[in-house]
Design a protein around this motif. Structure first.
Motif, PDB file in Angstrom:
ATOM      1  N   GLN A   1       0.831  -1.193   0.000  1.00 39.60           N
ATOM      2  CA  GLN A   1       0.000   0.000   0.000  1.00 39.60           C
ATOM      3  C   GLN A   1       0.873   1.252   0.000  1.00 39.60           C
ATOM      4  OE1 GLN A   1      -3.818   0.694   0.814  1.00 39.60           O
ATOM      5  NE2 GLN A   1      -3.539  -0.934  -0.696  1.00 39.60           N
ATOM      6  N   PRO A   2       0.463   2.285  -0.732  1.00 39.51           N
ATOM      7  CA  PRO A   2       1.179   3.559  -0.610  1.00 39.51           C
ATOM      8  C   PRO A   2       0.861   4.195   0.739  1.00 39.51           C
ATOM      9  CG  PRO A   2      -0.736   3.827  -2.013  1.00 39.51           C
ATOM     10  CD  PRO A   2      -0.645   2.372  -1.680  1.00 39.51           C
ATOM     11  N   LYS A   3       1.859   4.705   1.391  1.00 33.68           N
ATOM     12  CA  LYS A   3       1.648   5.302   2.704  1.00 33.68           C
ATOM     13  C   LYS A   3       2.338   6.652   2.805  1.00 33.68           C
ATOM     14  CE  LYS A   3       1.977   4.205   7.636  1.00 33.68           C
ATOM     15  NZ  LYS A   3       2.476   3.220   8.646  1.00 33.68           N
TER      16      LYS A   3
ATOM     17  N   GLY B   1     -10.494   1.369   4.029  1.00 33.99           N
ATOM     18  CA  GLY B   1      -9.508   2.446   3.972  1.00 33.99           C
ATOM     19  C   GLY B   1      -8.326   2.140   3.072  1.00 33.99           C
ATOM     20  N   GLU B   2      -8.315   0.953   2.452  1.00 31.71           N
ATOM     21  CA  GLU B   2      -7.201   0.569   1.586  1.00 31.71           C
ATOM     22  C   GLU B   2      -7.244   1.343   0.264  1.00 31.71           C
ATOM     23  OE1 GLU B   2      -6.153  -4.026   2.601  1.00 31.71           O
ATOM     24  OE2 GLU B   2      -7.999  -3.679   1.469  1.00 31.71           O
ATOM     25  N   ILE B   3      -6.064   1.712  -0.218  1.00 33.37           N
ATOM     26  CA  ILE B   3      -5.953   2.351  -1.521  1.00 33.37           C
ATOM     27  C   ILE B   3      -5.998   1.256  -2.580  1.00 33.37           C
ATOM     28  CG2 ILE B   3      -4.567   3.864  -2.994  1.00 33.37           C
ATOM     29  CD1 ILE B   3      -5.555   5.217  -0.475  1.00 33.37           C
ATOM     30  N   LEU B   4      -6.904   1.391  -3.531  1.00 35.29           N
ATOM     31  CA  LEU B   4      -7.060   0.381  -4.575  1.00 35.29           C
ATOM     32  C   LEU B   4      -6.199   0.692  -5.793  1.00 35.29           C
ATOM     33  CD1 LEU B   4     -10.956  -0.007  -4.416  1.00 35.29           C
ATOM     34  CD2 LEU B   4      -9.217  -1.438  -3.307  1.00 35.29           C
ATOM     35  N   SER B   5      -6.134   1.967  -6.143  1.00 41.31           N
ATOM     36  CA  SER B   5      -5.329   2.373  -7.296  1.00 41.31           C
ATOM     37  C   SER B   5      -4.844   3.800  -7.115  1.00 41.31           C
ATOM     38  CB  SER B   5      -6.131   2.247  -8.594  1.00 41.31           C
ATOM     39  OG  SER B   5      -7.186   3.192  -8.613  1.00 41.31           O
ATOM     40  N   PHE B   6      -3.773   4.131  -7.821  1.00 44.70           N
ATOM     41  CA  PHE B   6      -3.177   5.460  -7.722  1.00 44.70           C
ATOM     42  C   PHE B   6      -2.721   5.847  -9.118  1.00 44.70           C
ATOM     43  CE2 PHE B   6      -0.373   8.836  -6.447  1.00 44.70           C
ATOM     44  CZ  PHE B   6      -0.863   9.270  -5.223  1.00 44.70           C
ATOM     45  N   THR B   7      -3.232   6.973  -9.617  1.00 47.25           N
ATOM     46  CA  THR B   7      -2.966   7.355 -11.005  1.00 47.25           C
ATOM     47  C   THR B   7      -2.150   8.641 -11.089  1.00 47.25           C
ATOM     48  OG1 THR B   7      -5.047   6.332 -11.693  1.00 47.25           O
ATOM     49  CG2 THR B   7      -4.025   7.871 -13.239  1.00 47.25           C
ATOM     50  N   LEU B   8      -1.145   8.599 -11.948  1.00 44.94           N
ATOM     51  CA  LEU B   8      -0.307   9.758 -12.239  1.00 44.94           C
ATOM     52  C   LEU B   8      -0.494  10.155 -13.703  1.00 44.94           C
ATOM     53  CD1 LEU B   8       3.055   8.500 -10.632  1.00 44.94           C
ATOM     54  CD2 LEU B   8       1.308   9.935  -9.550  1.00 44.94           C
ATOM     55  N   SER B   9      -0.485  11.445 -13.971  1.00 50.00           N
ATOM     56  CA  SER B   9      -0.584  11.916 -15.356  1.00 50.00           C
ATOM     57  C   SER B   9       0.705  12.633 -15.742  1.00 50.00           C
ATOM     58  CB  SER B   9      -1.784  12.855 -15.525  1.00 50.00           C
ATOM     59  OG  SER B   9      -1.635  14.009 -14.709  1.00 50.00           O
TER      60      SER B   9
ATOM     61  N   ILE C   1       0.307   6.847 -15.861  1.00 49.66           N
ATOM     62  CA  ILE C   1       0.744   5.604 -15.228  1.00 49.66           C
ATOM     63  C   ILE C   1      -0.191   5.358 -14.050  1.00 49.66           C
ATOM     64  CG2 ILE C   1       2.557   4.434 -13.943  1.00 49.66           C
ATOM     65  CD1 ILE C   1       4.609   5.907 -15.525  1.00 49.66           C
ATOM     66  N   ALA C   2      -0.773   4.172 -14.016  1.00 51.60           N
ATOM     67  CA  ALA C   2      -1.676   3.823 -12.913  1.00 51.60           C
ATOM     68  C   ALA C   2      -1.114   2.614 -12.175  1.00 51.60           C
ATOM     69  CB  ALA C   2      -3.068   3.516 -13.441  1.00 51.60           C
ATOM     70  N   PHE C   3      -1.114   2.689 -10.856  1.00 50.29           N
ATOM     71  CA  PHE C   3      -0.682   1.566 -10.020  1.00 50.29           C
ATOM     72  C   PHE C   3      -1.912   0.970  -9.333  1.00 50.29           C
ATOM     73  CE2 PHE C   3       3.065   4.291 -10.264  1.00 50.29           C
ATOM     74  CZ  PHE C   3       4.042   3.370 -10.612  1.00 50.29           C
ATOM     75  N   LYS C   4      -1.984  -0.366  -9.340  1.00 48.16           N
ATOM     76  CA  LYS C   4      -3.029  -1.057  -8.601  1.00 48.16           C
ATOM     77  C   LYS C   4      -2.355  -1.906  -7.531  1.00 48.16           C
ATOM     78  CE  LYS C   4      -6.506  -1.132 -12.253  1.00 48.16           C
ATOM     79  NZ  LYS C   4      -7.473  -1.955 -13.027  1.00 48.16           N
ATOM     80  N   PHE C   5      -2.992  -1.993  -6.365  1.00 46.86           N
ATOM     81  CA  PHE C   5      -2.346  -2.584  -5.198  1.00 46.86           C
ATOM     82  C   PHE C   5      -3.031  -3.873  -4.756  1.00 46.86           C
ATOM     83  CE2 PHE C   5      -2.034   2.057  -5.132  1.00 46.86           C
ATOM     84  CZ  PHE C   5      -0.660   2.173  -5.338  1.00 46.86           C
TER      85      PHE C   5
END
Length: 564
Positions: A62-64, A229-237, A252-256
């Motif tokens: 998870q990103p923290k 409360g978990e992050i499912l995905s995180f997207t960067l442009s 770029i999208a990260f899935k956890f």
């Protein structure tokens, strides 16, 4: 009558057969001419990368702390901050130190002052200009004990001065040949955003999940499971105002995921295009291997069992440490737990560094020798087959802490089996990788710890092995203290003479091998998988997993035709 006028009258004088012949000849000529033109065009055109496309990668964890001052202890955090933030200098895909925010730098002859001149016109993702105040602010937070940055030990007793709006100077208390390699690649924070956050609250700030940097990609959005409360995905442009070469990729999208099995399942189902890390033992679980490129660069990291005498005073006995080392079947660890995709190591300096000592003492698997060492030291097996000292009646017990993910449980089990054959009672304690730093490492809450340490670009092992670094926030994970080693490590980082440094590091490795404060195991390869439609990736040698993004600006999905 002109030729054109004569041609106009041809249809009247030609027979039907003659007309058909001429039409056929015209078609043949036109087709031939067209083919020649196409061949010429095809020969002089090429497909080149084009802007656009979204790359989606699966990661375990998870990103923290998407804050470059707090991210080094987490591969997930490091991966994302590598894309969002810039640094004074950076390493390219060939692990060469190149300019990033800095336009140039100077080093004074005594190697105590490092002066950096920033590029002008660099913008933060919110449009504000980056300047020397941001560099100073970032440095001040690193050295602030309330911030608890893992980088703090690197900057002990170092000061910084502002020369002007685009120039800063680092002042070192003593000469250091490794400073430029290790202390100039940390991400820079935007002062105007973070100055409102007290250092003690930095780890709790919402900004850790809404990073604002100056790198090639910027934060777009994240999706969260509202119940857990978990992050499912995180997207960067893509940062359209990036000061250097802009990436081709639009996003770029990260899935956890909780483990590598879930990541591989997501890849097999077409939900992601890349797998951030693939345990070699799980490679065969990936379907449609014809559609994926596997990369397995060397990873500049070693894993060892670090021994903490403070939690188990039996480990102060060098004979016990020797026996533990000889009894370990490290080849079995490499072959069975790592699918033979690692190399056995015997030193805290890895073989591809100039300072590596090839003649360092080794502890090959020899159970008979291990048993004999302990027998001579007064250890005998009791009725439960556990070693017990004939005088003190103490049992030889050890607790081993290890990360609970990937290959580590299997490695821990092999260690347990090896030591149990010797007669040691072994207790295994699996620890969540997300919590191991805070709950285990920082308070030094372990007897023996299975963990990895990074071998950076410069082989200076001061931070990992000098006795001053044995307590938090230091990075020496053992209880070992040796005055000679301390002197060698301090002297080696001051000299410019590589031959002298090499000699000192050889002595250091000899002393470590002789006294065994840690049992060195292996150096792994890093297996990475990406779908074949993602082009432009070159991976040869990584210092850390996030280095796979060192040439992210060259990755592409879309192509266009170009006439040459």
């Amino acid at each position: 009558m002109s030729i054109l006028q004569k041609i106009k009258y041809l249809p009247r004088v030609l027979s039907l057969f003659e007309k058909r012949i001429i039409l056929i000849l015209f078609i043949i000529a036109a087709t031939g001419g067209g083919l020649l033109l196409y061949k010429f065009y095809d020969k002089h055109r090429e497909f080149v990368p084009a802007s656009g496309g979204v790359y989606t990668e699966g990661l375990v964890g998870q990103p923290k702390f998407l804050n470059p001052l707090l991210s080094p202890n987490s591969d997930v955090d490091s991966d994302i901050t590598r894309l969002v933030f810039s640094s004074l200098l950076k390493y390219n895909k060939n692990q060469e130190l190149v300019m990033d925010l800095a336009e140039r730098y100077e080093i004074t002859p005594d190697q105590k002052n490092y002066i950096f001149h920033l590029k002008k016109g660099i913008m933060w993702h919110d449009g504000k200009e980056l300047n020397a105040d941001d560099i100073i602010f970032t440095f001040q937070n690193i050295v602030n004990p309330d911030y608890q940055s893992p980088y703090a030990p690197n900057f002990k007793d170092i000061k910084i001065e502002k020369i002007d709006q685009y120039t800063v100077k680092f002042l070192l208390p003593e000469a250091s040949t490794s400073f430029i390699f290790e202390n100039t690649t940390f991400g820079i924070l935007p002062r105007h955003i973070w100055e409102k956050i007290p250092a003690k609250s930095a780890a709790l700030a919402q900004l850790n999940l809404n990073p604002q940097g100056s790198g090639p990609f910027k934060f777009k959005e994240y999706q969260k499971n509202e119940e857990t409360g978990e992050i499912l995905s995180f997207t960067l442009s893509r940062n359209e105002n990036y000061f250097d070469q802009k990436p081709y990729l639009k996003e770029i999208a990260f899935k956890f995921y909780k483990n590598s099995g879930e990541v591989i399942k997501a890849f097999n189902q077409g939900k992601i295009q890349g797998i951030g890390y693939i345990p070699f033992s799980e490679k065969n679980n990936i379907k449609k291997t014809k559609k994926i490129n596997f990369y397995s660069p060397l990873l500049s990291r070693y894993y060892a069992i670090f021994l903490n005498y403070a939690k188990n005073n039996l480990l102060e006995d060098r004979k016990i440490r020797q026996a533990l080392a000889y009894s370990l079947d490290r080849k079995k660890i490499v072959d069975e737990a790592l699918s033979a995709q690692a190399e056995i190591v015997n030193s805290p300096i890895l073989p591809y560094h100039f300072a590596f000592n090839p003649k360092v003492k080794k502890y090959p698997h020899n159970l008979k020798k291990a048993k004999e060492i302990l027998r001579k030291s007064g250890w005998r097996k009791n009725k439960d087959k556990i070693l017990e000292h004939k005088q003190t009646k103490k049992k030889l017990e050890i607790s081993l802490v290890f990360p609970s993910q990937e290959e580590f449980p299997k490695i821990a089990q092999i260690i347990k089996e090896s030591w149990e054959k010797l007669g040691v009672e072994v207790k295994l304690k699996a620890q969540d990788p997300q919590l191991i730093s805070e709950e285990i490492i920082r308070p030094r809450n372990y007897q023996a710890l299975l963990f990895g340490q990074l071998q950076t670009h410069d082989p200076d092992p001061y931070l990992f092995w000098h006795s001053d670094e044995r307590e938090d926030p230091g990075l020496n994970l053992t209880s070992y203290k040796n005055k000679t080693i301390d002197e060698l490590l301090s002297a080696a980082r001051k000299t410019k003479n590589e031959k002298e440094r090499k000699k000192m590091y050889f002595q250091f490795q000899d002393l470590i091998a002789k006294n065994i404060p840690a049992i060195f195991l292996y150096s792994p390869k890093y297996l990475y998988g990406v779908k074949k439609n993602i082009k432009g990736i070159e991976l040869n040698y990584l210092i850390s997993p996030s280095d796979r993004f060192a040439d992210i600006e060259n990755w592409y999905i879309n192509v266009k035709r170009k006439f040459r």
